[in-house]
Motif scaffolding. Structure first.
Motif, PDB file in Angstrom:
ATOM      1  N   VAL A  23       0.857  -1.180   0.000  1.00 44.47           N
ATOM      2  CA  VAL A  23       0.000   0.000   0.000  1.00 44.47           C
ATOM      3  C   VAL A  23       0.893   1.230   0.000  1.00 44.47           C
ATOM      4  O   VAL A  23       1.895   1.282   0.712  1.00 44.47           O
ATOM      5  N   VAL A  24       0.533   2.198  -0.826  1.00 46.57           N
ATOM      6  CA  VAL A  24       1.253   3.473  -0.859  1.00 46.57           C
ATOM      7  C   VAL A  24       0.355   4.538  -0.248  1.00 46.57           C
ATOM      8  O   VAL A  24      -0.799   4.697  -0.648  1.00 46.57           O
ATOM      9  N   VAL A  25       0.882   5.233   0.758  1.00 43.65           N
ATOM     10  CA  VAL A  25       0.152   6.305   1.428  1.00 43.65           C
ATOM     11  C   VAL A  25       0.620   7.633   0.844  1.00 43.65           C
ATOM     12  O   VAL A  25       1.781   7.778   0.461  1.00 43.65           O
ATOM     13  N   GLU A  26      -0.289   8.581   0.763  1.00 41.72           N
ATOM     14  CA  GLU A  26       0.105   9.896   0.259  1.00 41.72           C
ATOM     15  C   GLU A  26       1.093  10.553   1.215  1.00 41.72           C
ATOM     16  O   GLU A  26       1.390  10.011   2.267  1.00 41.72           O
ATOM     17  N   ASP A  27       1.581  11.704   0.856  1.00 40.57           N
ATOM     18  CA  ASP A  27       2.616  12.392   1.635  1.00 40.57           C
ATOM     19  C   ASP A  27       2.357  12.248   3.139  1.00 40.57           C
ATOM     20  O   ASP A  27       1.273  12.560   3.630  1.00 40.57           O
ATOM     21  N   PHE A  28       3.370  11.788   3.849  1.00 40.98           N
ATOM     22  CA  PHE A  28       3.213  11.413   5.254  1.00 40.98           C
ATOM     23  C   PHE A  28       4.112  12.269   6.128  1.00 40.98           C
ATOM     24  O   PHE A  28       5.349  12.247   6.000  1.00 40.98           O
ATOM     25  N   ALA A  29       3.485  13.039   7.041  1.00 41.41           N
ATOM     26  CA  ALA A  29       4.234  13.930   7.922  1.00 41.41           C
ATOM     27  C   ALA A  29       4.837  13.155   9.080  1.00 41.41           C
ATOM     28  O   ALA A  29       4.135  12.431   9.795  1.00 41.41           O
ATOM     29  N   LEU A  30       6.142  13.296   9.272  1.00 45.58           N
ATOM     30  CA  LEU A  30       6.849  12.633  10.355  1.00 45.58           C
ATOM     31  C   LEU A  30       6.914  13.522  11.583  1.00 45.58           C
ATOM     32  O   LEU A  30       6.753  14.737  11.488  1.00 45.58           O
ATOM     33  N   GLU A  31       7.186  12.919  12.730  1.00 42.86           N
ATOM     34  CA  GLU A  31       7.315  13.695  13.969  1.00 42.86           C
ATOM     35  C   GLU A  31       8.428  14.732  13.880  1.00 42.86           C
ATOM     36  O   GLU A  31       8.353  15.785  14.508  1.00 42.86           O
ATOM     37  N   CYS A  32       9.466  14.443  13.120  1.00 42.47           N
ATOM     38  CA  CYS A  32      10.600  15.355  13.024  1.00 42.47           C
ATOM     39  C   CYS A  32      10.291  16.591  12.193  1.00 42.47           C
ATOM     40  O   CYS A  32      11.086  17.528  12.132  1.00 42.47           O
ATOM     41  N   GLY A  33       9.112  16.618  11.539  1.00 45.39           N
ATOM     42  CA  GLY A  33       8.714  17.763  10.734  1.00 45.39           C
ATOM     43  C   GLY A  33       8.904  17.559   9.244  1.00 45.39           C
ATOM     44  O   GLY A  33       8.359  18.314   8.436  1.00 45.39           O
ATOM     45  N   GLN A  34       9.661  16.548   8.850  1.00 47.41           N
ATOM     46  CA  GLN A  34       9.849  16.261   7.435  1.00 47.41           C
ATOM     47  C   GLN A  34       8.673  15.468   6.891  1.00 47.41           C
ATOM     48  O   GLN A  34       7.880  14.893   7.653  1.00 47.41           O
ATOM     49  N   VAL A  35       8.564  15.449   5.579  1.00 48.20           N
ATOM     50  CA  VAL A  35       7.468  14.740   4.922  1.00 48.20           C
ATOM     51  C   VAL A  35       8.036  13.674   3.990  1.00 48.20           C
ATOM     52  O   VAL A  35       8.907  13.956   3.166  1.00 48.20           O
TER      53      VAL A  35
END
Length: 325
Positions: A23-35
């Motif tokens: 499964v591919v998820v759309e742009d995913f925001a990480l805790e570190c602030g990067q996507v």
């Protein structure tokens, strides 16, 4: 020319992807602030999702294991077993940052056209669990019956409150797609967080031998060194209280039933053991010890003992739910 270690890595990854899905998820925001741009998740399932879409057991693999549960908890998996595939839809995904099909440091960064390598973003246990929650949502899962894991996966099981995000947005008042605050209704947790007690005079020798043994295992499996770094950093940085309150407050707010199980090498418990501490803070937890001479790997080897605990725990939850219905 491909090196023998790289050949082993490719073979291990290929083997773990057999029968796996993606499964591919759309742009995913990480805790570190990067996507992360369209992260890929490789997973495997056993059993069938029921009409209510709530008979889901989520398993989080150990550090050096893949999403193929049959490889490491095979005796627990199947009809009538602890992980009963006649009753439950069993789901296990390769963790974010891993090397068995899910996006990790060895993958190509679409923005540069090169492998992420050392530039792979800093990921957390919460990121891993939230990504899997997004995958479960795409699979149509409404709620999770139980989340469980051993060792590295045990940390993810503790963070299983993030799985609340599998519920459709219109049923989660006040929650955004990445929110994980609050508990998943009817969920329970099995945590096989392993430890081994050793005497002071044995400690230096045993630790050195153990680390050598683990290193040999990772090499033989062709495990990616870059994934090892990413996953160990996530494990070491894990803090259940980050942004939510104190350690005790967060654990005290988790009211779902929890099974804690440790592996005791010397058949004795240490008063300061982290599992005992967890059991003291979790209001609805039970704690058991498995006696084994296998040390940390006991939870992957003592199948009968682990199966007895897990099977009994799940049956208890089924009985409690039936009584409350």
């Amino acid at each position: 020319k491909v090196s023998s270690s790289r050949q082993a890595q490719l073979l291990a990854a290929m083997t773990s992807r057999l029968d796996a899905q993606e499964v591919v998820v759309e742009d995913f925001a990480l805790e570190c602030g990067q996507v992360l741009r369209r992260p890929r998740t490789r997973y495997m399932t056993w059993g069938k999702l029921n009409a209510q879409r709530d008979n889901v057991l989520v398993l989080f693999h150990a550090m050096n294991c893949s999403q193929n549960v049959s490889e490491w908890w095979g005796p627990l998996l199947g009809p009538g077993c602890a992980l009963d595939t006649d009753k439950y839809f069993v789901f296990c995904a390769n963790a974010l940052g891993g090397c068995y099909g899910t996006t990790g440091p060895d993958d190509i960064d679409d923005q540069t056209g090169r492998s992420y390598g050392g530039s792979f973003p800093a990921i957390t246990i919460r990121d891993m669990v939230r990504l899997q929650a997004a995958v479960l949502r795409k699979l149509g899962v409404a709620s999770v019956a139980c989340a469980m894991g051993g060792g590295f996966g045990g940390r993810s099981a503790v963070a299983g409150r993030e799985l609340r995000a599998v519920r459709p947005a219109d049923q989660r008042a006040g929650s955004g797609p990445n929110d994980g605050d609050g508990e998943l209704p009817h969920a329970s947790c099995v945590l096989v967080k392993v430890w081994a007690s050793v005497s002071q005079e044995q400690q230096a020798f045993d630790v050195e031998a153990y680390l050598q043994h683990q290193g040999d295992k990772f090499i033989s499996k062709g495990f990616s060194p870059r994934s090892y770094v990413a996953l160990t950093r996530a494990m070491d940085s894990h803090d259940v209280g980050r942004g939510r309150g104190t350690y005790a407050e967060v654990l005290g707010s988790i009211s779902v039933p929890v099974l804690l199980s440790g592996v005791d090498l010397k058949r004795r418990a240490l008063p300061g053991d982290e599992q005992v501490e967890l059991a003291e803070h979790l209001p609805n937890a039970q704690h058991h010890l498995i006696e084994s001479q296998e040390g940390h790997d006991g939870f992957l080897i003592e199948h009968n003992k682990v199966s007895t605990l897990v099977h009994g725990f799940i049956l208890d939850q089924e009985t409690a739910e039936a009584r409350s219905a």
